[in-house]
Design an enzyme around this catalytic site. Structure first.
Site, PDB file in Angstrom:
ATOM      1  N   GLY A 121       0.788  -1.215   0.000  1.00 23.57           N
ATOM      2  CA  GLY A 121       0.000   0.000   0.000  1.00 23.57           C
ATOM      3  C   GLY A 121       0.823   1.269   0.000  1.00 23.57           C
ATOM      4  CB  CYS A 122       4.366   2.008   0.449  1.00 18.70           C
ATOM      5  SG  CYS A 122       5.467   3.414   0.542  1.00 18.70           S
ATOM      6  N   GLY A 123       2.851   4.189  -1.674  1.00 19.50           N
ATOM      7  CA  GLY A 123       2.866   4.754  -3.001  1.00 19.50           C
ATOM      8  C   GLY A 123       4.125   5.508  -3.355  1.00 19.50           C
TER       9      GLY A 123
END
Length: 278
Positions: free
Chosen positions: A116-118
């Site tokens: 979920g890290c962008g």
């Protein structure tokens, strides 16, 4: 489409031994658990990013990531994808056009992304925001169609039904029919997979909308605009930066889409409130 008619994609889940308590009764059983592995992306032999992802629809993921990150300007700039499996993870080797490779070198990112890290690993603030294409006007959409799309997305989440651990993204027609659905442990990954699948299809992205099972973050907005889709519907809220980018890009952004309820953050003129032809 019926959920029972959709096969569980190989590699998406595995049966593991579990113990627990339900209704005050202890149990000892096996249960489906979502698979999460490191997936590395290489462009013309150069390592670029490592993401934690569900190892399904990897060709869609590779293409969608490259398109939504602005590395590729079109599917034609991708010449081929090779998948290399190793005990420590999977490497996706993309053969891209020289122009795409030059763009990659100009906007270098070396991400070691958590689920979920962008923006992990972005080298400078200048790399966060980038020029986005102009969005087409798109069709008149209804709030009922958006509600239908979110319902269909939920009903078609095969991996989520058995694991309870993944996000999903769907491309829906103007009437709210979910024609393409992709799942992943990471919300950005699920959207990238959808963008890749959409690029490989004969569908006109601008004639429908995208529904996602997460909040509408900055990068979810960026990826939707990059795909040429004029509306993003999220089950949770928007953020301030996402709202600003959506407003500037001409994207209609809706959040808290739950049942017949929703919040419209930007460009409400695309949602005319008329009944969907469903």
């Amino acid at each position: 489409m019926n959920l029972a008619d959709i096969p569980l994609r190989p590699g998406g889940a595995e049966l593991l031994p579990v113990r627990g308590v339900r209704a005050r009764q202890a149990f000892d059983n096996r249960d489906w658990v979502a698979v999460e592995v490191p997936v590395a992306l290489e462009f013309n032999g150069i390592a670029h990013a490592v993401m934690l992802a569900t190892p399904t629809d990897l060709a869609d993921f590779a293409l969608g990531f490259a398109l939504s990150e602005g590395i590729l300007l079109g599917r034609g700039e991708l010449y081929g994808i090779e998948e290399e499996f190793a005990p420590e993870g999977i490497t996706l080797k993309l053969d891209v056009a020289s122009a795409a490779f030059a763009r990659l070198k100009e906007r270098r990112r070396s991400m070691a992304g958590r689920t979920g890290c962008g923006l992990c690993g972005t080298e400078s603030l200048a790399h966060v925001a980038r020029a986005l294409p102009s969005l087409p006007h798109g069709p008149a959409l209804s709030k009922n169609a958006v509600a239908r799309g979110m319902r269909e997305l939920a009903s078609l989440q095969v991996l989520q039904k058995v694991t309870g651990a993944v996000h999903a993204a769907a491309w829906c027609t103007a009437n709210g029919e979910a024609l393409l659905v992709r799942e992943d442990v990471g919300r950005h990954n699920a959207l990238d997979k959808l963008v890749g699948a959409l690029a490989k299809s004969t569908l006109d992205a601008s004639t429908g909308f995208i529904a996602v099972t997460s909040r509408a973050s900055f990068e979810m907005v960026q990826k939707t605009v990059a795909a040429g889709v004029p509306l993003l519907a999220a089950v949770s809220a928007s953020t301030s930066l996402a709202t600003t980018v959506a407003l500037d890009a001409g994207l209609t952004l809706a959040g808290f889409v739950r049942g017949d309820d929703l919040v419209i953050y930007t460009h409400p003129w695309r949602l005319n409130g008329s009944p969907a032809n469903a």
